[in-house]
Design an enzyme around this catalytic site. Sequence first.
Site, mmCIF file in Angstrom:
data_model
loop_
_atom_site.group_PDB
_atom_site.id
_atom_site.type_symbol
_atom_site.label_atom_id
_atom_site.label_comp_id
_atom_site.label_asym_id
_atom_site.label_seq_id
_atom_site.Cartn_x
_atom_site.Cartn_y
_atom_site.Cartn_z
ATOM 1 N N GLU A 24 -2.204 11.400 3.841
ATOM 2 C CA GLU A 24 -3.261 11.278 4.840
ATOM 3 C C GLU A 24 -3.167 12.494 5.747
ATOM 4 O O GLU A 24 -2.066 12.960 6.064
ATOM 5 C CB GLU A 24 -3.117 10.002 5.664
ATOM 6 C CG GLU A 24 -3.342 8.727 4.876
ATOM 7 C CD GLU A 24 -3.165 7.486 5.734
ATOM 8 O OE1 GLU A 24 -4.179 6.978 6.234
ATOM 9 O OE2 GLU A 24 -2.016 7.054 5.911
ATOM 10 N N GLU A 28 0.865 -1.176 0.000
ATOM 11 C CA GLU A 28 0.000 0.000 0.000
ATOM 12 C C GLU A 28 0.907 1.233 0.000
ATOM 13 O O GLU A 28 1.912 1.264 0.712
ATOM 14 C CB GLU A 28 -0.898 0.007 1.229
ATOM 15 C CG GLU A 28 -1.751 1.252 1.391
ATOM 16 C CD GLU A 28 -2.628 1.176 2.645
ATOM 17 O OE1 GLU A 28 -3.043 0.059 3.015
ATOM 18 O OE2 GLU A 28 -2.865 2.231 3.270
#
Length: 432
Positions: free
Chosen positions: A155, A150
Amino acid sequence: MPIDPNNLAQTATLTYSAEFNTLDLWNGTSGLDTAGGPQWGSYVTATGTRPFNQEQEWYVRADHPTDGSAAALPNPFSVHNGILSITAAPADPSLLSELGGQPYTSGMINTSHSFSQTYGYFEMRAELPAGQGVWPAFWLLSQDGSWPPEIDVMEMLGHDPGTLYTTVHSLAPGQTPGDHTVSQGVSHVADMSDGFHTYGVDWGPDSLAFYFDGQEVYRTPTPASLDKPMYMIANLAIGGTWPGDADASTPFPAQMNIDYLRAYQANPNTGTSASLEPVFHFYDASTGQHLYTASTAERDAIKTSQPAYAYQGVGWAAPTGSAGTEDVFHFTNAATGDHFYTASAAERDGLIGSGSGYRYDGVAFEAYSDPSAAGSAAMNIERFVNTESGRHYYASSAAEITYIEQGHAGTGWIDEGHAFTLHAPTQSMFGL
C-alpha cells in the site's frame, strides 16, 4: 530451498499470470473481475463497487452496461503495450446519482472467480500515481469470504510515495474482526511513482516475507489462521480515513499502471519458506572477541557466568537442521580467548588433532549447505584471521569486508574466504 524472488525459474512454478496484452474479463471460465469479491457484500453497497472506510471513489465495472439501460460511465481501464492502466478522475457532477454521490471514479481488478491459492509467492509489477489522497494497493483476501485474514502486499499513500506499507491482518482465537491482530512493516524505498517496481510476498506456513524489487523489506511469522486459499486484488482508491481526502493539489487523472500480476508455488523440492532460528551474539569489548550460539541454554549461561561478554541480541538467523543444512563447528582457544567457527568437517577434524590449543565446543548453529538455497535474503559470512593476534573475525557485508581489506581494522588481517551462509534477522522475525 525456499522460493527466491530473484530466481523464480529454479525455485518456483508459475501458477497464474495476467500479462495484460488484453483485459480478459471473467467469462464464466476465466478472466478478471472488476467488481468486489465475496467479502465486499458485507462492507460495500449492493453494487459491490463502493468501499466502506470513507473513501471517495466509485469503482466502475469494466462490463458496465453501454446499451442505454444505464447511464454511461467513464471506463477506468485501458491496455496499451502490455500495460493495464487504471485511471481515477473527478466524476461528472451529472452522474453523481449513478455513483452513490462519490466524487471520483476509479477501478479495481481481482481474481476472486479465476484464481486463489494457499501459500506461495505473489507479485505485481507496477508504476504508481502520487498525490494527496491517492491510495494504490495490491492485496490478498480469503476465497471463502471470511475477514480477516488479509495480506496487504503493498500500500502507498500518494503524499508519501517513498514509504511502502506491508501488512498482515489475522484473527486469533477469541478475537473478533474489530479487535483483530495487525502486523505491519513500514519501509523507506525508492519513489514508487518514478517508474515500475515489483511488489511481492512469499507466504509460507511459517513466515511471510515481503519484497520490493526483489529485496526483502519485512518478515513476520505466519498466523495460524492464515492457512486457506486467497485471491489477488489490485485497486486505485481515492481518499479515506487513512490517506485523507484528495484536494486541489492532487494531480488528476491519476493512473496506476500494471505490467503483470503473477503467482507461484514452490517447486516440490524447495519447500515454501525457510525455517529459521536465532543465533545469539555476545561481544567482549576488552578483547574484541565475538561469540555466537543458537542454544538458549548457552546464551543464558554466558549471561550469568561470563560478565565480560555483553549480550548483543540476535546476530544471525540460521536455518534449522534439515537435509539442506550443514553444521557450523565452534572452537575456543583457552590461551587467547579466540572463537573459531567452521562448516568444514575436515577443518574440524584437523583442528581437533592439531594440538593448537583450540578446544572443540560442538555445533554452534546450522548453515546452508548450498549458498543459493538461502535465496535473495542470504547473508554470506566471510572469515578473517589476524596473523599477529590469532583472532578470527566474521564479516557479513560487502562494506565491512572492504573496510577490513583496506586496513582500517588494523594490520595483520587476512581474508580466508567464504565461511558459511545464513540470513540477517529482520524486525519481528523471532518475536524477541
